[in-house]
Write an enzyme that holds these catalytic residues in place. Structure first.
Site, PDB file in Angstrom:
ATOM      1  N   ASP A 146       0.789  -1.152   0.133  1.00  0.00           N
ATOM      2  CA  ASP A 146       0.051   0.123  -0.054  1.00  0.00           C
ATOM      3  C   ASP A 146       0.901   1.258  -0.124  1.00  0.00           C
ATOM      4  OD1 ASP A 146      -2.892   0.876   0.716  1.00  0.00           O
ATOM      5  OD2 ASP A 146      -1.381   2.243   1.536  1.00  0.00           O
ATOM      6  N   TYR A 195       3.255   9.586  -0.978  1.00  0.00           N
ATOM      7  CA  TYR A 195       4.285   8.912   0.120  1.00  0.00           C
ATOM      8  C   TYR A 195       5.682   9.138  -0.634  1.00  0.00           C
ATOM      9  CZ  TYR A 195       0.475   6.183   2.442  1.00  0.00           C
ATOM     10  OH  TYR A 195      -0.433   5.668   2.976  1.00  0.00           O
ATOM     11  N   LYS A 215      -2.316   5.891  -4.454  1.00  0.00           N
ATOM     12  CA  LYS A 215      -3.564   6.763  -4.199  1.00  0.00           C
ATOM     13  C   LYS A 215      -3.498   8.021  -4.778  1.00  0.00           C
ATOM     14  CE  LYS A 215      -3.487   4.886   0.351  1.00  0.00           C
ATOM     15  NZ  LYS A 215      -1.990   4.526   0.721  1.00  0.00           N
ATOM     16  N   HIS A 248      -7.107   9.740  -2.020  1.00  0.00           N
ATOM     17  CA  HIS A 248      -6.210  10.022  -0.936  1.00  0.00           C
ATOM     18  C   HIS A 248      -6.965  10.730   0.117  1.00  0.00           C
ATOM     19  CE1 HIS A 248      -1.925   9.653   0.709  1.00  0.00           C
ATOM     20  NE2 HIS A 248      -2.818   9.175   1.694  1.00  0.00           N
ATOM     21  N   LEU A 283      -1.764  -0.407  14.001  1.00  0.00           N
ATOM     22  CA  LEU A 283      -1.315  -0.741  15.426  1.00  0.00           C
ATOM     23  C   LEU A 283      -1.321   0.454  16.099  1.00  0.00           C
ATOM     24  CD1 LEU A 283       1.624  -2.780  13.857  1.00  0.00           C
ATOM     25  CD2 LEU A 283      -0.259  -3.736  15.169  1.00  0.00           C
ATOM     26  N   LYS A 308       2.642  -1.305   9.133  1.00  0.00           N
ATOM     27  CA  LYS A 308       4.081  -0.628   8.619  1.00  0.00           C
ATOM     28  C   LYS A 308       5.004  -0.992   9.703  1.00  0.00           C
ATOM     29  CE  LYS A 308       6.850   3.058   8.751  1.00  0.00           C
ATOM     30  NZ  LYS A 308       7.036   4.292   9.515  1.00  0.00           N
ATOM     31  N   SER A 309       6.318  -1.473   8.930  1.00  0.00           N
ATOM     32  CA  SER A 309       7.267  -1.522   9.775  1.00  0.00           C
ATOM     33  C   SER A 309       8.526  -1.671   9.204  1.00  0.00           C
ATOM     34  CB  SER A 309       7.192  -3.033  10.646  1.00  0.00           C
ATOM     35  OG  SER A 309       8.507  -3.271  11.320  1.00  0.00           O
ATOM     36  N   ARG A 345       9.487  -7.792  12.721  1.00  0.00           N
ATOM     37  CA  ARG A 345       8.153  -7.230  12.755  1.00  0.00           C
ATOM     38  C   ARG A 345       7.425  -7.290  11.493  1.00  0.00           C
ATOM     39  NH1 ARG A 345      10.307  -4.160  16.953  1.00  0.00           N
ATOM     40  NH2 ARG A 345      10.918  -2.234  15.730  1.00  0.00           N
ATOM     41  N   SER A 371       6.374 -10.988  11.549  1.00  0.00           N
ATOM     42  CA  SER A 371       5.573 -11.537  12.646  1.00  0.00           C
ATOM     43  C   SER A 371       4.009 -10.774  12.470  1.00  0.00           C
ATOM     44  CB  SER A 371       6.088 -11.175  13.916  1.00  0.00           C
ATOM     45  OG  SER A 371       5.857  -9.653  14.158  1.00  0.00           O
ATOM     46  N   ASN A 372       4.046  -9.580  11.767  1.00  0.00           N
ATOM     47  CA  ASN A 372       2.717  -8.934  11.411  1.00  0.00           C
ATOM     48  C   ASN A 372       2.121  -9.618  10.254  1.00  0.00           C
ATOM     49  OD1 ASN A 372       3.303  -7.093  13.309  1.00  0.00           O
ATOM     50  ND2 ASN A 372       4.022  -5.519  11.922  1.00  0.00           N
TER      51      ASN A 372
END
Ligand code: A2P
Length: 282
Positions: free
Chosen positions: A44, A49, A74, A107, A186, A228-229, A234, A237-238
């Site tokens: 995404d 961005y 977007k 957006h 999160l 996001k990480s 992470r 794991s996410n």
């Protein structure tokens, strides 16, 4: 990976990798390559961005067939006017270096939203975009614009996490078959959320971390979620939330954490003014 059925017939992976605030020219490329390597199939990004180039480069270099990766970007309000929107869409395609975009969103809900939506509809009909949607529309903003649209959005991407569950908005979207996508799923690393005792107790029970309990809750509740990480552990794991299920009582205990309040109010005129004046290209 679980998939969610959209109202236009397309399917979207329930968890996407968000790249907001990850810089272009390296960091986004590395993070997206890592995400694709560990199994994400949904990225995404957004014109605003400023990292569509890295996203596209990573998708192309990953070796994964294009049709197996779902790419969202977007359009920014700077490009909403009818005379600008087609070029704005083409610029995202060019920056991504892709033949089509899986999902393109408006957006922000400011400026000539109706003109931009018509341009997305046209680009979809032309095969440049597979699905179209909106973002940051609360109930009032949704009711202002969407009844005038020819086609219904497939998704509305808004701030959403266990402390801000968007129940009022979901009451409008669910009957229409419009899926809610979560940004800041999160709580943007909110320590209060990640150390909430209801969440940490479930983490202990299932041998998962707090982030995984939150993402499991969101996907099990029918949401599409975009953590996001930049941390490889992470990032992996996410995505690892599809091997357990929360019970109905546990889902209810997490629903009870809703405060009804988030960090971003789309109806605040200061936000409107600030975002309308932000430019993403010359
Ligand atoms: P990092 O990049 O060091 O992992 P959100 O997706 O809600 O915007 O949250 C993103 C923030 O939360 C980032 O600061 C990210 O930091 C952090 N984060 C991402 N995944 C987790 C996790 N599973 N547990 C705790 N913090 C996380």
């Amino acid at each position: 990976m679980d998939y969610v059925q959209l109202n236009d017939g397309n399917k979207i992976p329930a968890i996407g990798f968000g790249v907001f605030m990850i810089p272009n020219d390296g960091p986004t490329y590395e993070a997206v390559l890592e995400a694709l390597k560990v199994g994400y199939r949904h990225i995404d990004t957004a014109a605003a961005y400023m990292n569509e180039q890295d996203v596209g480069r990573a998708v192309r270099d990953s070796g994964i067939p294009r049709e197996e990766v779902f790419v969202t970007t977007k359009l920014w309000p700077q490009d909403y006017a009818a005379g600008n929107a087609p070029a704005g869409i083409d610029l995202s395609l060019k920056n991504l270096g892709l033949d089509y975009i899986d999902l393109m969103l408006l957006h922000q809900p400011y400026g000539p939203v109706d003109e931009a939506w018509a341009a997305l509809e046209e680009a979809k009909a032309a095969g440049k975009i597979r699905s179209i949607g909106v973002s940051n529309m609360n109930v009032n903003i949704w009711n202002k614009w969407v009844p005038g649209f020819k086609t219904l959005p497939a998704v509305n991407q808004v701030e959403c996490n266990p402390l801000f569950q968007q129940r009022e908005l979901r009451a409008v979207l669910d009957p229409l078959g419009v899926k809610l996508e979560c940004w800041y799923p999160l709580g943007h690393g909110n320590a209060e959320l990640l150390s909430n005792p209801t969440i940490t107790a479930l983490a202990g029970k299932y041998g998962k971390n707090a982030g995984q309990i939150i993402l499991r809750f969101e996907t099990q509740d029918g949401l599409i979620t975009l953590p996001k990480s930049t941390n490889p552990g992470r990032i992996a794991s996410n995505l690892d939330v599809f091997d357990f299920m929360l019970t109905d009582d546990e889902m209810e205990s997490l629903r009870a954490l809703d405060t009804g309040k988030g960090t971003h109010d789309p109806e605040d005129p200061i936000n409107e003014e600030r975002l309308l004046s932000f430019r993403v290209h010359e």
